[in-house]
Design a protein around this motif. Structure first.
Motif, PDB file in Angstrom:
ATOM      1  N   ALA A 688       0.830  -1.206   0.000  1.00 60.08           N
ATOM      2  CA  ALA A 688       0.000   0.000   0.000  1.00 60.08           C
ATOM      3  C   ALA A 688       0.863   1.254   0.000  1.00 60.08           C
ATOM      4  O   ALA A 688       0.472   2.290  -0.569  1.00 60.08           O
ATOM      5  N   PHE A 689       2.045   1.202   0.598  1.00 59.72           N
ATOM      6  CA  PHE A 689       2.912   2.383   0.614  1.00 59.72           C
ATOM      7  C   PHE A 689       3.412   2.714  -0.797  1.00 59.72           C
ATOM      8  O   PHE A 689       3.562   3.881  -1.154  1.00 59.72           O
ATOM      9  N   TRP A 690       3.666   1.677  -1.597  1.00 60.79           N
ATOM     10  CA  TRP A 690       4.041   1.914  -2.991  1.00 60.79           C
ATOM     11  C   TRP A 690       2.897   2.610  -3.734  1.00 60.79           C
ATOM     12  O   TRP A 690       3.123   3.568  -4.478  1.00 60.79           O
ATOM     13  N   LYS A 691       1.684   2.106  -3.506  1.00 58.21           N
ATOM     14  CA  LYS A 691       0.541   2.705  -4.198  1.00 58.21           C
ATOM     15  C   LYS A 691       0.327   4.157  -3.788  1.00 58.21           C
ATOM     16  O   LYS A 691       0.049   5.010  -4.627  1.00 58.21           O
ATOM     17  N   ILE A 692       0.463   4.390  -2.496  1.00 61.87           N
ATOM     18  CA  ILE A 692       0.272   5.766  -2.025  1.00 61.87           C
ATOM     19  C   ILE A 692       1.357   6.679  -2.577  1.00 61.87           C
ATOM     20  O   ILE A 692       1.089   7.790  -3.050  1.00 61.87           O
ATOM     21  N   GLY A 693       2.606   6.220  -2.527  1.00 58.61           N
ATOM     22  CA  GLY A 693       3.709   7.055  -2.969  1.00 58.61           C
ATOM     23  C   GLY A 693       3.664   7.390  -4.439  1.00 58.61           C
ATOM     24  O   GLY A 693       4.073   8.479  -4.846  1.00 58.61           O
ATOM     25  N   LEU A 694       3.146   6.468  -5.284  1.00 52.67           N
ATOM     26  CA  LEU A 694       3.165   6.700  -6.728  1.00 52.67           C
ATOM     27  C   LEU A 694       1.861   7.265  -7.277  1.00 52.67           C
ATOM     28  O   LEU A 694       1.867   7.854  -8.367  1.00 52.67           O
ATOM     29  N   SER A 695       0.753   7.123  -6.518  1.00 50.76           N
ATOM     30  CA  SER A 695      -0.528   7.558  -7.087  1.00 50.76           C
ATOM     31  C   SER A 695      -1.261   8.614  -6.278  1.00 50.76           C
ATOM     32  O   SER A 695      -2.263   9.159  -6.759  1.00 50.76           O
ATOM     33  N   ALA A 696      -0.822   8.910  -5.058  1.00 43.89           N
ATOM     34  CA  ALA A 696      -1.538   9.886  -4.227  1.00 43.89           C
ATOM     35  C   ALA A 696      -1.517  11.252  -4.868  1.00 43.89           C
ATOM     36  O   ALA A 696      -0.482  11.717  -5.363  1.00 43.89           O
ATOM     37  N   GLY A 697      -2.687  11.899  -4.870  1.00 44.01           N
ATOM     38  CA  GLY A 697      -2.764  13.248  -5.441  1.00 44.01           C
ATOM     39  C   GLY A 697      -2.085  14.277  -4.557  1.00 44.01           C
ATOM     40  O   GLY A 697      -1.622  15.311  -5.053  1.00 44.01           O
ATOM     41  N   ASN A 698      -2.012  14.028  -3.271  1.00 42.61           N
ATOM     42  CA  ASN A 698      -1.353  14.940  -2.345  1.00 42.61           C
ATOM     43  C   ASN A 698       0.140  14.647  -2.354  1.00 42.61           C
ATOM     44  O   ASN A 698       0.586  13.565  -1.966  1.00 42.61           O
ATOM     45  N   LYS A 699       0.959  15.606  -2.808  1.00 44.89           N
ATOM     46  CA  LYS A 699       2.390  15.378  -2.937  1.00 44.89           C
ATOM     47  C   LYS A 699       3.050  15.145  -1.578  1.00 44.89           C
ATOM     48  O   LYS A 699       4.012  14.383  -1.474  1.00 44.89           O
ATOM     49  N   THR A 700       2.541  15.790  -0.552  1.00 52.65           N
ATOM     50  CA  THR A 700       3.110  15.587   0.784  1.00 52.65           C
ATOM     51  C   THR A 700       2.912  14.148   1.237  1.00 52.65           C
ATOM     52  O   THR A 700       3.828  13.506   1.766  1.00 52.65           O
ATOM     53  N   VAL A 701       1.715  13.620   1.002  1.00 49.85           N
ATOM     54  CA  VAL A 701       1.432  12.235   1.373  1.00 49.85           C
ATOM     55  C   VAL A 701       2.314  11.289   0.580  1.00 49.85           C
ATOM     56  O   VAL A 701       2.851  10.304   1.113  1.00 49.85           O
ATOM     57  N   ALA A 702       2.495  11.563  -0.743  1.00 52.47           N
ATOM     58  CA  ALA A 702       3.319  10.705  -1.587  1.00 52.47           C
ATOM     59  C   ALA A 702       4.765  10.690  -1.097  1.00 52.47           C
ATOM     60  O   ALA A 702       5.408   9.624  -1.031  1.00 52.47           O
ATOM     61  N   ARG A 703       5.293  11.847  -0.749  1.00 52.67           N
ATOM     62  CA  ARG A 703       6.672  11.904  -0.277  1.00 52.67           C
ATOM     63  C   ARG A 703       6.829  11.142   1.035  1.00 52.67           C
ATOM     64  O   ARG A 703       7.831  10.449   1.250  1.00 52.67           O
ATOM     65  N   MET A 704       5.848  11.264   1.926  1.00 46.05           N
ATOM     66  CA  MET A 704       5.890  10.540   3.199  1.00 46.05           C
ATOM     67  C   MET A 704       5.855   9.029   2.970  1.00 46.05           C
ATOM     68  O   MET A 704       6.583   8.264   3.620  1.00 46.05           O
ATOM     69  N   ALA A 705       5.054   8.575   2.021  1.00 45.22           N
ATOM     70  CA  ALA A 705       4.930   7.140   1.754  1.00 45.22           C
ATOM     71  C   ALA A 705       6.219   6.574   1.173  1.00 45.22           C
ATOM     72  O   ALA A 705       6.694   5.500   1.591  1.00 45.22           O
ATOM     73  N   LEU A 706       6.800   7.255   0.173  1.00 43.41           N
ATOM     74  CA  LEU A 706       8.032   6.768  -0.445  1.00 43.41           C
ATOM     75  C   LEU A 706       9.191   6.775   0.549  1.00 43.41           C
ATOM     76  O   LEU A 706      10.039   5.885   0.550  1.00 43.41           O
ATOM     77  N   SER A 707       9.211   7.801   1.416  1.00 37.68           N
ATOM     78  CA  SER A 707      10.245   7.840   2.445  1.00 37.68           C
ATOM     79  C   SER A 707      10.101   6.657   3.394  1.00 37.68           C
ATOM     80  O   SER A 707      11.098   6.075   3.833  1.00 37.68           O
ATOM     81  N   TYR A 708       8.840   6.285   3.693  1.00 38.86           N
ATOM     82  CA  TYR A 708       8.608   5.167   4.597  1.00 38.86           C
ATOM     83  C   TYR A 708       9.063   3.856   3.952  1.00 38.86           C
ATOM     84  O   TYR A 708       9.625   2.983   4.617  1.00 38.86           O
ATOM     85  N   VAL A 709       8.838   3.709   2.611  1.00 41.10           N
ATOM     86  CA  VAL A 709       9.287   2.506   1.899  1.00 41.10           C
ATOM     87  C   VAL A 709      10.803   2.398   1.958  1.00 41.10           C
ATOM     88  O   VAL A 709      11.373   1.327   2.207  1.00 41.10           O
ATOM     89  N   ARG A 710      11.462   3.526   1.743  1.00 37.84           N
ATOM     90  CA  ARG A 710      12.928   3.507   1.787  1.00 37.84           C
ATOM     91  C   ARG A 710      13.431   3.136   3.182  1.00 37.84           C
ATOM     92  O   ARG A 710      14.389   2.381   3.320  1.00 37.84           O
ATOM     93  N   ASN A 711      12.752   3.650   4.239  1.00 35.13           N
ATOM     94  CA  ASN A 711      13.164   3.334   5.602  1.00 35.13           C
ATOM     95  C   ASN A 711      13.026   1.845   5.906  1.00 35.13           C
ATOM     96  O   ASN A 711      13.793   1.290   6.706  1.00 35.13           O
ATOM     97  N   VAL A 712      12.036   1.202   5.299  1.00 29.90           N
ATOM     98  CA  VAL A 712      11.858  -0.235   5.521  1.00 29.90           C
ATOM     99  C   VAL A 712      13.109  -0.998   5.101  1.00 29.90           C
ATOM    100  O   VAL A 712      13.543  -1.948   5.774  1.00 29.90           O
ATOM    101  N   TYR A 713      13.733  -0.596   4.011  1.00 28.16           N
ATOM    102  CA  TYR A 713      14.905  -1.308   3.501  1.00 28.16           C
ATOM    103  C   TYR A 713      16.204  -0.800   4.110  1.00 28.16           C
ATOM    104  O   TYR A 713      17.261  -1.409   3.910  1.00 28.16           O
ATOM    105  N   GLU A 714      16.139   0.302   4.820  1.00 25.31           N
ATOM    106  CA  GLU A 714      17.342   0.818   5.468  1.00 25.31           C
ATOM    107  C   GLU A 714      17.424   0.409   6.935  1.00 25.31           C
ATOM    108  O   GLU A 714      18.509   0.114   7.438  1.00 25.31           O
ATOM    109  N   ASN A 715      16.274   0.410   7.651  1.00 25.95           N
ATOM    110  CA  ASN A 715      16.248   0.085   9.083  1.00 25.95           C
ATOM    111  C   ASN A 715      16.041  -1.418   9.252  1.00 25.95           C
ATOM    112  O   ASN A 715      14.931  -1.892   9.488  1.00 25.95           O
ATOM    113  N   VAL A 716      17.124  -2.125   9.093  1.00 28.77           N
ATOM    114  CA  VAL A 716      17.062  -3.581   9.093  1.00 28.77           C
ATOM    115  C   VAL A 716      17.815  -4.116  10.303  1.00 28.77           C
ATOM    116  O   VAL A 716      18.861  -3.580  10.698  1.00 28.77           O
TER     117      VAL A 716
END
Length: 805
Positions: A688-716
């Motif tokens: 769902a974070f991928w979907k939000i980051g790539l399709s959300a009309g609100n740019k702030t929400v999209a940036r927050m979602a993509l940042s969260y996806v990146r954190n998933v792969y960094e905070n291991v």
């Protein structure tokens, strides 16, 4: 004119000689003549000073002369006072008139047949107080009320009769003692300037001449006192006629003998004392004799003691025969219509002074309904008077019958709601507390009084209730009253829940219900909430109210009130929302006008613990959702959200449930509110974070979602260090695939179309995500800086970025 008790060794004969001479010259008669002079009217202040002076030698006067003087003195005072005009009364103090009468009254206490005279003086005091009450000068009216109140206290035994007449060693009259000149500084001056031993000699001579208070005279002389009396030059043996009962001729002879003895002793002392040791303005007396006189015994002879006892007994009986009694004062107040006259003044200070009179009548005789009407009518005049009347009514409740309490309650009900302000609401609350307590003490039937008034006020339509401040204050008073009378809480909780079921006054009922529940003891609140839900289904009532939002478009404040109450009952008890209730809650807020409020509420009450005030009275935390409800909402409801239109609040809600569900299954380890470490890459809901980051009309929400996806792969977690690199490569390949697909669709779209713009935005987001991943120092730089970095892959050599690049 004067007499001395046989064996009295304390009273100075020199003093008696001078006193007798003063009286023989008509000293007291001159005072009365001055008081009766109508040509040059004596001020009452000066009159009281003269009569206080006449009161000083009352113990030494012969009974017949004392009786005659008291009668003439009262007649003179009465004639003098009644001779003033209305304007002249303005300059005369009532306290001075009363003090003049008190001085005479103190003398009558020593007379054996003066009861009628004393009663006449007491009546005259009341007449003067009543006269001052009717004068057109406000200060004089207050003095009249004050003296009536004082005499009522005398009648009730709160003040002794002697105090009412100003009795006492200092001649005080209740209003303060008459004070002579400042002798202390004079004595200190004498002591500091006198030669060695001279001040002590002077003090001894003064003690010999001083007439002690009568209470110092005790029983018969003992042997030491008798021997001391023999050496005292002032304790000379006098003829039988020189004591009480002697003839005037014998008294004159005794007086002459005494004067001769005093002169002889003074001459001897003068011969032995240096001139500089003689006190100025005083007759020199023998030092030894004075010292021995001061050290002489403290008792009189047996006959003198018996006479003094009889005199004290007669004075006591005279005080007991006082006219000022409770029945007399009740009748006098009623005959002169004192209460009505006080209220006719229409002044708060006059009413405040007269409160004691009204309470006296209410307590001893009870008030009529007509007088209650007069009291209530004064509350409608102006606000300052209303405050005093309200306090008076509350004070009177324990003095009147229960049916009269109901009568006053009817008057309160007649007040329009538009007149309700802080003063009126506080009065209603105080009236209710006192009235309910009085009815309990008298075992009368319970009444709700102000509880019902406050409820009716809160039940009115918004336009009829008054301001929000009035409503909030009414709620405060209702809460405090219910806390003081817990037996009424259940009734009002039922009323609130009935309003919830009917959709009537929901916000007010929720606020009041919250206050009522908080009025319970902290350890009783959880059980109370659970009992309410068991009997009335209080959670279902709130969910039904939230469902009305989609039909009636409730205001934001209305929705917030319902959600706040739901938080309250969930945090203060172990209630938890079931899956059917969670579905109803979700269905009622989905796509509603104020859905963001519900998203914020769900974020707060996620599977972990609800947020409660850590400084509150009860720091208890209960889970609102079980594990099953949390997973049901996350997988069955939130997974189907329209991610293209999701708001910031909706994203935060989803993120919170994502953490809760995966933490429960031990796929991640939570380190804080939003911090975590991935323990397994098979996370639930990550797509769902991928979907939000790539399709959300609100740019702030999209940036927050993509940042969260990146954190998933960094905070291991360190346990996944070997697997992490492979997962990051797959993450980058996913980014490239999304980027390529977006580029192809952008090329296929018509130039300038909305679709082309959407794909261009998606390309930009993919490039930003890739830039944050491939940056070498993405682990050490500030996250905010990383999020804003753009990969310059599209700008080769620093050239301008274009979609083709």
């Amino acid at each position: 004119f004067v007499e001395i008790a046989a064996g009295d060794i304390h009273t100075s004969y020199f003093y008696l000689v001078n006193l007798n001479k003063f009286l023989a010259l008509g000293g007291l008669d001159v005072m009365l003549e001055r008081i009766g002079n109508r040509d040059i009217k004596l001020p009452c202040k000066a009159m009281s000073l003269l009569l206080r002076l006449a009161d000083v030698p009352k113990h030494e006067l012969r009974p017949a002369y004392r009786q005659s003087f008291c009668e003439r003195a009262f007649a003179a005072v009465k004639e003098h006072v009644l001779g003033f005009s209305q304007n002249e009364y303005r300059e005369q103090g009532l306290e001075d008139i009363i003090e003049s009468l008190n001085a005479v009254s103190r003398m009558t206490a020593l007379c054996t047949d003066a009861r009628d005279l004393r009663n006449e003086m007491e009546r005259f005091k009341l007449d003067m107080a009543f006269h001052y009450l009717q004068l057109p000068f406000f200060e004089a009216r207050l003095k009249g009320i004050e003296h009536i109140t004082h005499l009522i206290r005398v009648a009730m035994g709160e003040v002794s009769y002697s105090n009412s007449t100003g009795g006492g060693s200092n001649g005080s009259s209740g209003g303060g003692a008459w004070r002579g000149g400042n002798t202390r500084s004079w004595v200190k001056h004498k002591q500091s300037h006198a030669p060695d031993g001279s001040y002590e000699k002077f003090l001894a001579r003064s003690n010999a001449l001083r007439a002690p208070h009568r209470s110092q005279q005790q029983g018969p002389l003992n042997r030491e006192e008798a021997e001391a009396a023999e050496t005292n030059p002032y304790a000379l043996a006098l003829p039988e006629s020189a004591v009480k009962g002697g003839t005037d001729a014998a008294a004159e002879a005794a007086t002459a003998a005494t004067a001769a003895t005093v002169a002889e002793a003074a001459a001897g002392d003068a011969a032995e004392s240096p001139d500089d040791e003689k006190p100025e303005g005083d007759s020199a007396v023998a030092d030894d004799g004075g010292r021995e006189g001061a050290a002489a015994g403290k008792g009189d002879g047996g006959d003198a003691a018996e006479d003094d006892d009889q005199e004290a007994k007669e004075a006591k009986e005279a005080s007991h025969e006082s006219l000022i009694t409770v029945p007399f004062m009740l009748q006098w107040v009623a005959d002169n219509d004192i209460i009505n006259k006080i209220f006719q003044l229409e002044h708060p200070e006059a009413l405040r002074q007269g409160t004691k009179i009204i309470r006296f009548v209410a307590k001893e005789q009870t008030l009529s309904n007509e007088l209650l009407d007069v009291i209530w009518g004064a509350s409608t005049l102006h606000e300052s008077l209303q405050a005093v009347v309200f306090k008076l009514i509350v004070d009177l409740l324990d003095c009147i019958r229960p049916d009269q309490i109901d009568y006053l309650y009817g008057k309160i009900l007649s007040l329009p709601s538009s007149s309700y302000n802080t003063q009126v609401l506080t009065f209603i609350s105080d009236f209710t507390k006192k009235a309910m307590r009085v009815r309990q003490e008298k075992k009368a039937e319970e009444r709700l009084y102000g509880l019902d008034i406050f409820w009716q006020l809160l039940s009115k339509e918004p336009g009829e209730r008054g301001s929000s401040a009035v409503i909030n204050e009414a709620c405060d008073h209702l809460e405090k009253l219910l806390a003081g009378y817990p037996g009424q809480r259940e009734e009002f909780m039922r009323r609130c829940i009935a309003n919830l079921r009917g959709g009537v006054l929901v916000e007010v009922s929720l606020s009041l219900l919250t206050r009522i529940i908080r009025s319970f003891k902290s350890d009783e609140i959880p059980q109370t909430i659970c009992q309410l839900d068991k009997e009335h289904g209080i959670v279902d009532c709130i969910l039904l109210e939230l469902a009305r939002e989609r039909k009636e478009a409730l205001s934001q404040a209305a929705v917030q009130a319902r959600l706040d109450f739901l938080v309250f009952i969930l945090t203060q008890s172990d209630l938890m929302i079931s899956i059917p209730q969670a579905d109803r809650l979700w269905d009622s807020i989905l796509n509603a006008e104020h859905s963001d409020l519900a998203y914020q509420w769900l974020e707060t009450v996620q599977y972990s613990y609800l947020e409660v005030d850590p400084y509150g009275p009860a720091v208890t935390k209960f889970p609102a959702f079980s594990v099953e409800v949390t997973e049901h909402l996350f997988s069955a409801k939130m997974a189907n959200l329209d991610f293209a239109t999701i708001s910031v609040e909706g994203f935060r809600m989803y993120r919170r449930f994502f953490l809760s569900v995966n933490a429960h299954h031990r796929l991640i380890r939570r380190l804080g509110e939003n911090e975590f470490r991935v323990r397994d890459f098979n996370l639930r809901g990550l797509e769902a974070f991928w979907k939000i980051g790539l399709s959300a009309g609100n740019k702030t929400v999209a940036r927050m979602a993509l940042s969260y996806v990146r954190n998933v792969y960094e905070n291991v977690s360190k346990k996944l260090a070997g697997e992490a690199q492979e997962k990051r490569q797959k993450f980058v390949m996913r980014c490239m695939a999304e980027l390529t697909g977006a580029r192809d669709r952008w090329l296929a779209a018509a130039p300038g179309s909305a679709e082309r713009e959407q794909h261009a935005e998606k390309i930009s987001r993919c490039l930003s995500l890739l830039a944050s991943v491939v940056s070498k120092d993405n682990r050490t730089r500030d996250p905010e800086e990383v999020h804003g970095t753009r990969l310059h892959l599209a700008t080769a050599g620093g050239g301008k970025k274009t979609p083709e690049n």
